[in-house]
Design an enzyme around this catalytic site. Structure first.
Site, short mmCIF file in Angstrom:
data_model
loop_
_atom_site.label_atom_id
_atom_site.label_comp_id
_atom_site.label_asym_id
_atom_site.label_seq_id
_atom_site.Cartn_x
_atom_site.Cartn_y
_atom_site.Cartn_z
N GLU A 181 0.83 -1.21 0.00
CA GLU A 181 0.00 0.00 0.00
C GLU A 181 0.86 1.26 0.00
O GLU A 181 0.36 2.37 -0.15
CB GLU A 181 -0.96 -0.01 1.20
CG GLU A 181 -0.32 -0.10 2.58
CD GLU A 181 0.00 -1.54 3.02
OE1 GLU A 181 0.56 -2.32 2.21
OE2 GLU A 181 -0.27 -1.87 4.19
N CYS A 286 16.42 -6.42 0.87
CA CYS A 286 16.48 -7.64 1.68
C CYS A 286 17.86 -8.26 1.59
O CYS A 286 18.23 -9.10 2.40
CB CYS A 286 15.44 -8.64 1.22
SG CYS A 286 15.77 -9.24 -0.44
P1 NAD Z 1 5.63 -5.89 5.17
O1 NAD Z 1 5.69 -7.24 5.75
O2 NAD Z 1 5.26 -4.76 6.04
O3 NAD Z 1 4.57 -5.86 3.95
C1 NAD Z 1 4.67 -6.76 2.85
C2 NAD Z 1 3.29 -7.01 2.27
O4 NAD Z 1 2.52 -7.76 3.20
C3 NAD Z 1 2.47 -5.75 2.00
O5 NAD Z 1 1.72 -5.96 0.84
C4 NAD Z 1 1.58 -5.63 3.23
O6 NAD Z 1 0.37 -4.97 2.97
C5 NAD Z 1 1.34 -7.07 3.59
N1 NAD Z 1 1.22 -7.35 5.02
C6 NAD Z 1 1.77 -6.68 6.06
N2 NAD Z 1 1.48 -7.30 7.22
C7 NAD Z 1 0.77 -8.40 6.89
C8 NAD Z 1 0.17 -9.44 7.66
N3 NAD Z 1 0.27 -9.48 8.99
N4 NAD Z 1 -0.52 -10.40 7.02
C9 NAD Z 1 -0.63 -10.37 5.65
N5 NAD Z 1 -0.09 -9.42 4.89
C10 NAD Z 1 0.60 -8.44 5.50
O7 NAD Z 1 7.04 -5.64 4.45
P2 NAD Z 1 7.60 -4.29 3.82
O8 NAD Z 1 7.97 -3.34 4.90
O9 NAD Z 1 6.70 -3.83 2.73
O10 NAD Z 1 8.94 -4.83 3.10
C11 NAD Z 1 10.17 -4.91 3.74
C12 NAD Z 1 10.43 -6.32 4.24
O11 NAD Z 1 10.39 -7.25 3.17
C13 NAD Z 1 11.83 -6.48 4.85
O12 NAD Z 1 11.73 -7.25 6.01
C14 NAD Z 1 12.61 -7.21 3.77
O13 NAD Z 1 13.70 -7.98 4.24
C15 NAD Z 1 11.54 -8.09 3.21
N6 NAD Z 1 11.90 -8.52 1.87
C16 NAD Z 1 12.37 -9.79 1.71
C17 NAD Z 1 12.77 -10.23 0.45
C18 NAD Z 1 13.33 -11.61 0.28
O14 NAD Z 1 13.59 -11.97 -0.86
N7 NAD Z 1 13.53 -12.38 1.32
C19 NAD Z 1 12.69 -9.36 -0.65
C20 NAD Z 1 12.22 -8.07 -0.45
C21 NAD Z 1 11.82 -7.67 0.82
#
Ligand code: NAD
Length: 501
Positions: A181, A286
């Site tokens: 979002e 990440c």
């Molecule tokens: P986030 O977990 O806050 O959000 C990711 C997505 O999940 C969003 O679309 C959000 O709306 C949704 N979301 C959030 N909480 C949720 C829940 N409880 N249940 C279901 N959906 C939920 O992550 P972010 O801040 O957008 O991204 C950063 C994070 O992503 C970092 O921790 C990073 O390491 C990780 N990441 C990992 C990889 C990988 O390949 N391992 C790649 C990119 C990012």
């Protein structure tokens, strides 16, 4: 109160952009200025049901479209994305804040995955063994699953959606994307370009919203598979909810990535690479290197690393000289600032403090300057948490063995690397370290999509067929067919002579 002069982003359902009827919406900010770019709606359950219903119907026809025809449409999509790479990157940089080169790279890494989708006819081949028993052959074929869902994070708003929907769709599935979002304009643009390539309507929908939206989709009885990328906490929740609803789930999660610096490494290379890998994209990758593990006398280089980091200048993506951009939100900035404060309280030495950084040109942006801590210990909050900011931690160890032990105790296992001129040291490291992606004399080891990308331990949950070519297996079922063939032909056709006129 919402400002009526600011537009609310539409949803993309069944091949059309349409306004959401939802009363719930949230601001999408430009992180460089904190001006509101638009509002993003939280789709209603009726809108999600509609998207799923359309996706189910579209699946019935799409799965029958020959695989080479499906792939041919992805050749068009690849070309269209290439043609519009700069335009997408501008939209991306404005809402995400990363510098323009990084934004173009974000799109490019996604295009490389679309190229894998173009290979679908070769990648979707099954297997055959003749005569598994006398006159019995076995072969397997791959068939699509149905409606699949992708839930994606803010930090790669082009690349990560493109990790998912092209491969799912080329396999014959239909797809519902729930992007972050925080930067939803980019996925809408990807969907617009997709539709303009002539794909049948209903193959892809983009549903906006937050965690509740994601949960509704992942528990819906008509959803067959869920791909998630995001933070560790959300990944665990998605994995638990999805699997307890008996769905196929893969969840890429958080990280804490270490680089080992051996005293025999090329010092200049180490300094240059650590500087870029820790602070590039404001540390919001990440695969960012957030911990330097200095073995023996390599810690003598820390003052020069400090000097190199101190030259980095965060600024707007419009500034060509910017080394990196702002953090995605005010709350992310606040979180990183409080971790920096906590690090000092817990006894780490703050060698370079970016928390006081102020941008004269963009005073309201979420900027933090490059930050360096030394003498970091494993029990400190700055080490235990993923900081996701431009902060490098230095840990001092005696030798390679203690470096590997230190890394292997960390609960995450996304990426790691080592700098050394010794082949034996590099070999021992790559063999013993418990991490999914390993770099040797390079800092961020992200494989191209004809390899797999899979974190270990807490960095990845679920089905490991996660990326690029491998993901074809995630998005299909394997059907195995065992056939017994008659030894004698009742109609004697084996001996038949065809009489030609
Ligand atoms: P986030 O977990 O806050 O959000 C990711 C997505 O999940 C969003 O679309 C959000 O709306 C949704 N979301 C959030 N909480 C949720 C829940 N409880 N249940 C279901 N959906 C939920 O992550 P972010 O801040 O957008 O991204 C950063 C994070 O992503 C970092 O921790 C990073 O390491 C990780 N990441 C990992 C990889 C990988 O390949 N391992 C790649 C990119 C990012």
């Amino acid at each position: 109160m919402a400002d009526k002069s600011i537009k609310t982003l539409p949803l993309f359902i069944g091949g059309e952009f349409e306004p959401s009827a939802s009363s719930k919406k949230t601001e999408v900010y430009d992180p460089t200025t904190n001006e509101i770019l638009s509002y993003v709606p939280y789709a209603t359950s009726q809108e999600m049901d509609k998207a799923i219903e359309i996706a189910k119907e579209a699946f019935n026809e799409w799965r029958e479209v020959p695989v080479p025809e499906r792939a041919r449409l992805f050749f068009k999509y690849q070309q269209a994305l290439k043609d519009q790479q700069e335009e997408i990157a501008k939209i991306l940089a404005e809402e995400n804040g990363k510098n323009f080169e990084d934004a173009k790279g974000d799109v490019w890494r996604g295009i490389e995955v679309v190229e894998q989708a173009c290979h679908a006819p070769a990648l979707m081949m099954g297997e055959t063994v003749e005569n598994v028993s006398r006159n019995i052959d076995t072969h397997s074929i791959l068939q699509p699953l149905g409606v699949c869902v992708g839930i994606t994070p803010f930090n790669f708003p082009a690349m990560i959606p493109l990790w998912m929907f092209p491969l799912a769709i080329v396999c014959g599935n239909t797809f519902i994307l729930k992007p972050s979002e925080q930067d939803p304009h980019t996925p809408n643009k990807l969907a617009e370009i997709f539709q303009n390539c002539g794909f049948p309507k209903g193959l892809l929908s983009v549903i906006h919203g937050g965690a509740d939206t994601a949960n509704y989709l992942l528990e819906h009885p008509d959803i067959k598979a869920i791909s998630f990328v995001g933070s560790a906490q959300a990944a665990v929740s998605v994995y638990r909810k999805g699997t307890s609803a008996l769905k196929r789930v893969q969840a890429f999660a958080g990280a804490k990535n270490h680089t080992v610096i051996m005293p025999d490494a090329d010092k200049d290379q180490v300094i240059k690479n650590l500087t870029g890998a820790s602070c590039g994209a404001a540390g919001q990758r990440c695969m960012a290197i957030s911990v330097g593990v200095f073995a023996g006398s390599s810690s003598d280089w820390i003052p020069e690393i400090k000097e190199s980091l101190s030259k980095l200048r965060p600024s707007s993506w419009k500034d060509e000289k910017a080394d990196f951009g702002p953090l995605i939100s005010k709350s992310s900035k606040q979180r990183v600032l409080s971790l920096i404060e906590q690090g000092q309280k817990e006894g780490a030495s703050l060698l370079l403090d970016g928390s006081q950084f102020e941008s004269k040109q963009y005073p309201n942006g979420n900027f933090i300057g490059p930050t360096l801590f030394d003498h970091v210990k494993a029990d400190m909050s700055i080490y235990k948490e993923e900081i996701f900011g431009p902060v490098l931690l230095c840990v001092r160890v005696e030798n390679l063995k203690s470096a590997i032990e230190f890394i292997n105790k960390n609960p995450y296992g996304n990426g790691t690397s080592i700098f050394t001129s010794s082949g034996a040291v590099a070999r021992k490291f790559q063999h013993e370290v418990e991490v999914g992606q390993v770099g040797v004399n390079l800092p961020i080891p992200v494989p191209l999509p004809f390899f797999s990308f899979t974190g270990w331990k807490k960095s990845f949950l679920g089905d490991l067929h996660a990326y690029g070519k491998q993901a074809i297996r995630f998005y299909t079922e394997t059907k195995t067919i065992i056939s017994r063939w008659p030894e004698k032909d009742q109609n004697q056709s084996l001996n038949m002579t065809i009489k030609m006129k």
